[in-house]
Design a protein around this motif. Structure first.
Motif, short mmCIF file in Angstrom:
data_model
loop_
_atom_site.label_atom_id
_atom_site.label_comp_id
_atom_site.label_asym_id
_atom_site.label_seq_id
_atom_site.Cartn_x
_atom_site.Cartn_y
_atom_site.Cartn_z
N GLU A 199 -13.98 -43.25 -5.90
CA GLU A 199 -14.87 -42.27 -6.53
C GLU A 199 -14.07 -41.41 -7.50
N PRO A 200 -14.70 -40.84 -8.51
CA PRO A 200 -13.98 -39.96 -9.42
C PRO A 200 -13.42 -38.73 -8.69
N ALA A 201 -12.24 -38.29 -9.11
CA ALA A 201 -11.64 -37.08 -8.55
C ALA A 201 -12.27 -35.83 -9.17
N LYS A 202 -12.70 -35.95 -10.43
CA LYS A 202 -13.29 -34.82 -11.14
C LYS A 202 -14.30 -35.35 -12.14
N VAL A 203 -15.47 -34.69 -12.18
CA VAL A 203 -16.50 -35.01 -13.18
C VAL A 203 -16.97 -33.70 -13.78
N ARG A 204 -16.93 -33.64 -15.10
CA ARG A 204 -17.40 -32.48 -15.86
C ARG A 204 -18.24 -33.03 -17.01
N PRO A 205 -19.01 -32.17 -17.66
CA PRO A 205 -19.79 -32.67 -18.81
C PRO A 205 -18.88 -33.36 -19.83
N GLY A 206 -19.16 -34.64 -20.09
CA GLY A 206 -18.39 -35.40 -21.06
C GLY A 206 -17.02 -35.84 -20.59
N TYR A 207 -16.71 -35.69 -19.30
CA TYR A 207 -15.35 -35.97 -18.81
C TYR A 207 -15.38 -36.40 -17.34
N ALA A 208 -14.51 -37.35 -17.02
CA ALA A 208 -14.29 -37.72 -15.61
C ALA A 208 -12.87 -38.23 -15.49
N ASN A 209 -12.30 -38.06 -14.29
CA ASN A 209 -11.02 -38.70 -14.03
C ASN A 209 -10.98 -39.26 -12.63
N PHE A 210 -10.17 -40.29 -12.47
CA PHE A 210 -10.00 -40.99 -11.20
C PHE A 210 -8.52 -40.96 -10.83
N ALA A 211 -8.23 -40.75 -9.57
CA ALA A 211 -6.87 -40.88 -9.04
C ALA A 211 -6.87 -42.15 -8.18
N VAL A 212 -6.64 -43.28 -8.81
CA VAL A 212 -6.69 -44.57 -8.14
C VAL A 212 -5.37 -44.80 -7.42
N GLU A 213 -5.46 -45.15 -6.13
CA GLU A 213 -4.23 -45.38 -5.37
C GLU A 213 -3.69 -46.79 -5.52
N ASP A 214 -4.60 -47.77 -5.61
CA ASP A 214 -4.15 -49.17 -5.67
C ASP A 214 -4.95 -49.89 -6.74
N PRO A 215 -4.36 -50.16 -7.89
CA PRO A 215 -3.00 -49.86 -8.31
C PRO A 215 -2.86 -48.39 -8.68
N PRO A 216 -1.65 -47.82 -8.64
CA PRO A 216 -1.47 -46.41 -8.98
C PRO A 216 -1.87 -46.15 -10.43
N LEU A 217 -2.93 -45.37 -10.62
CA LEU A 217 -3.47 -45.16 -11.96
C LEU A 217 -4.22 -43.85 -12.02
N LYS A 218 -3.98 -43.08 -13.05
CA LYS A 218 -4.80 -41.93 -13.38
C LYS A 218 -5.68 -42.39 -14.53
N LEU A 219 -6.95 -42.57 -14.27
CA LEU A 219 -7.91 -43.04 -15.27
C LEU A 219 -8.74 -41.85 -15.73
N VAL A 220 -8.72 -41.59 -17.04
CA VAL A 220 -9.44 -40.46 -17.61
C VAL A 220 -10.47 -40.99 -18.60
N LEU A 221 -11.70 -40.51 -18.48
CA LEU A 221 -12.79 -40.95 -19.35
C LEU A 221 -13.30 -39.77 -20.18
N PHE A 222 -13.41 -39.97 -21.49
CA PHE A 222 -13.96 -38.98 -22.40
C PHE A 222 -15.21 -39.56 -23.03
N GLU A 223 -16.34 -38.86 -22.87
CA GLU A 223 -17.59 -39.36 -23.42
C GLU A 223 -17.70 -39.07 -24.91
N ASP A 224 -18.07 -40.10 -25.66
CA ASP A 224 -18.35 -39.98 -27.09
C ASP A 224 -19.61 -40.79 -27.37
N ARG A 225 -20.74 -40.15 -27.25
CA ARG A 225 -22.03 -40.86 -27.39
C ARG A 225 -22.22 -41.45 -28.79
N ASP A 226 -21.47 -40.97 -29.77
CA ASP A 226 -21.59 -41.49 -31.14
C ASP A 226 -20.71 -42.71 -31.39
#
Length: 172
Positions: A26-53
């Motif tokens: 599950e995402p570690a943080k979700v905000r308007p236009g933003y989410a991030n994941f702290a994935v343990e396996d594989p070790p990964l910090k995944l950050v998502l930035f929304e750009d609807r355009d």
């Protein structure tokens, strides 16, 4: 230590759904236009930035993403987990790609970012069986994985030596 990957996405909800299923996290943080994941396996910090355009070309700078495993069994397990969660894959194949022999499967995010789950099983030359020649023109149907020898060629254009992974449609 872990790798951070920041991606622009057109639809944050669709991306959150896809990456939650892909990494079983599950995402570690979700905000308007933003989410991030702290994935343990594989070790990964995944950050998502929304750009609807953004359009499908928003990922042209990106070749593909990958998760390198240590065994073929891990590739098969990942593929089974992905398909059981409704994520379409290419199935598990032994192939020659990126100057290597590999066992791999591919998935595609809602925004067209291709992800490869793979294990390298040996080295290979570019002209060995299984290496696929680059397409000459038009929109790419395949992802390019070997770098162009000179700057500036477009994806699928002249100068590309090898392609692997599917850009769309997933069927091989």
């Amino acid at each position: 230590m872990r790798l951070q990957l920041a991606l622009n996405v057109r639809d944050l909800d669709a991306a959150i759904d896809f990456y939650t299923r892909m990494f079983a996290t599950e995402p570690a943080k979700v905000r308007p236009g933003y989410a991030n994941f702290a994935v343990e396996d594989p070790p990964l910090k995944l950050v998502l930035f929304e750009d609807r355009d953004a359009d499908a070309s928003a990922f042209h700078h990106l070749n593909h993403l990958g998760v390198e495993t240590t065994t073929s069994a891990e590739v098969t397990t990942a593929e089974e987990r992905l398909t059981s969660r409704g994520v379409e894959t290419t199935g598990v194949d032994d192939t020659v790609c990126c100057f290597a022999r590999k066992t791999e499967t591919w998935v595609e995010s809602p925004d067209g970012a291709a992800w490869e789950w793979y294990v390298k099983t040996g080295d290979a030359e570019a002209d060995e069986p299984g290496a696929v020649p680059a397409t000459a023109s038009g929109p790419p149907d395949l992802l390019l994985t070997a770098p162009a020898p000179a700057p500036g060629p477009t994806r699928g254009g002249p100068g590309r030596e090898e392609v692997c992974g599917l850009r769309s449609g997933l069927a091989r």
